[in-house]
Scaffold this active site. Structure first.
Site, PDB file in Angstrom:
ATOM      1  N   ILE A 131       0.834  -1.203   0.000  1.00  0.00           N
ATOM      2  CA  ILE A 131       0.000   0.000   0.000  1.00  0.00           C
ATOM      3  C   ILE A 131       0.870   1.256   0.000  1.00  0.00           C
ATOM      4  CG2 ILE A 131      -0.171   0.039   2.530  1.00  0.00           C
ATOM      5  CD1 ILE A 131      -3.095   1.010   2.164  1.00  0.00           C
ATOM      6  N   ASP A 133       0.461   5.325   0.995  1.00  0.00           N
ATOM      7  CA  ASP A 133      -0.384   6.377   1.563  1.00  0.00           C
ATOM      8  C   ASP A 133       0.442   7.643   1.790  1.00  0.00           C
ATOM      9  OD1 ASP A 133       0.959   5.328   3.806  1.00  0.00           O
ATOM     10  OD2 ASP A 133      -0.815   4.224   4.438  1.00  0.00           O
ATOM     11  N   THR A 137       7.533   5.477   3.277  1.00  0.00           N
ATOM     12  CA  THR A 137       8.189   4.173   3.254  1.00  0.00           C
ATOM     13  C   THR A 137       8.760   3.866   1.885  1.00  0.00           C
ATOM     14  OG1 THR A 137       6.646   3.380   4.951  1.00  0.00           O
ATOM     15  CG2 THR A 137       7.856   1.720   3.713  1.00  0.00           C
ATOM     16  N   ASP A 189      -2.046  -5.951   7.782  1.00  0.00           N
ATOM     17  CA  ASP A 189      -2.351  -6.299   9.161  1.00  0.00           C
ATOM     18  C   ASP A 189      -2.781  -5.090   9.988  1.00  0.00           C
ATOM     19  OD1 ASP A 189       0.287  -5.763  11.398  1.00  0.00           O
ATOM     20  OD2 ASP A 189       0.322  -5.044   9.322  1.00  0.00           O
TER      21      ASP A 189
END
Length: 214
Positions: A131, A133, A137, A189
């Site tokens: 992902i 956003d 990262t 998660d």
């Protein structure tokens, strides 16, 4: 080569009771956003788009653990089929990046498993992540790969969340664009739970509270 993103509307959620949800997660989810079967079909098409764009050149796939493990496995299988007549090999590698705690990014990014980066020097790498956003990262990882001497990078993302990016990063191949909701499942998660959930779902308030770290 252009491709079309699959865009999930802001108000789209399917009832949890209409799907086969593990008993252990009863009451923890408020809706199903992307059923597992739809993910698989979309990954199949995404693999064809990736191959059409990148072509027959040698490529290394880098799995960003832990969240992308299911997406990565499915994508490798579909890319293997798409590249069945390709004379150049496709290799796989793994790295772990941690940047989340509870529902939001901590702003602290840890990259683990860097010992294998020497093997990627001078190669073309497809970074496979779960992902995007804030962008922090992915930006950190791409910068690390560049410093390690990787010749060319692309990104393949399972999900791109419709939120303002703190850092702009390339999103070359995206399976689904999703609204700003806290989702779990298909490898994603919440404090190490829900990775085994096949569907991509929105958590319920009670589920968030139940699995909140203390």
């Amino acid at each position: 080569m252009s491709y079309t993103r699959a865009v999930i509307p802001d108000d789209f959620e399917l009832p949890v009771d209409a799907f086969d949800i593990p008993l252990c997660y009863q009451g923890d989810l408020s809706g199903v956003v992307i059923p597992e079967g739809l993910v698989r079909d979309r990954v199949r098409r995404l693999a064809k788009d990736i191959h059409a764009s990148i072509g027959n050149k040698p490529i290394s796939l880098l799995c960003v653990l832990k969240g992308s493990y299911k997406f990565f496995t499915a994508l490798v299988d579909e890319l293997s089929n798409a590249r069945s007549a390709c004379p150049a090999p496709m290799t796989v590698d793994f790295i772990r990046v941690k940047s989340y705690e509870d529902q939001s990014s901590t702003g602290q990014i840890q990259i683990m498993g860097l010992s294998n980066l020497d093997e990627l020097k001078g190669k073309s790498v497809l970074v496979v992540d779960d992902i995007s956003d804030t962008g922090r990262t992915l930006a950190k990882l791409l910068s690390t790969l560049k410093d390690a001497g990787v010749e060319k990078t692309w990104t393949a993302l399972l999900l791109s969340k419709r939120v303002k990016r703190v850092v702009d990063v390339p999103e070359d191949f995206v399976a689904f664009e999703i609204p700003d909701k806290f989702i779990v499942g298909y490898g994603l998660d919440y404090n190490q739970h829900f990775r085994d959930l096949g569907h991509i779902c929105v958590m319920s308030p009670s589920g968030i509270e139940k699995y909140k770290s203390h």
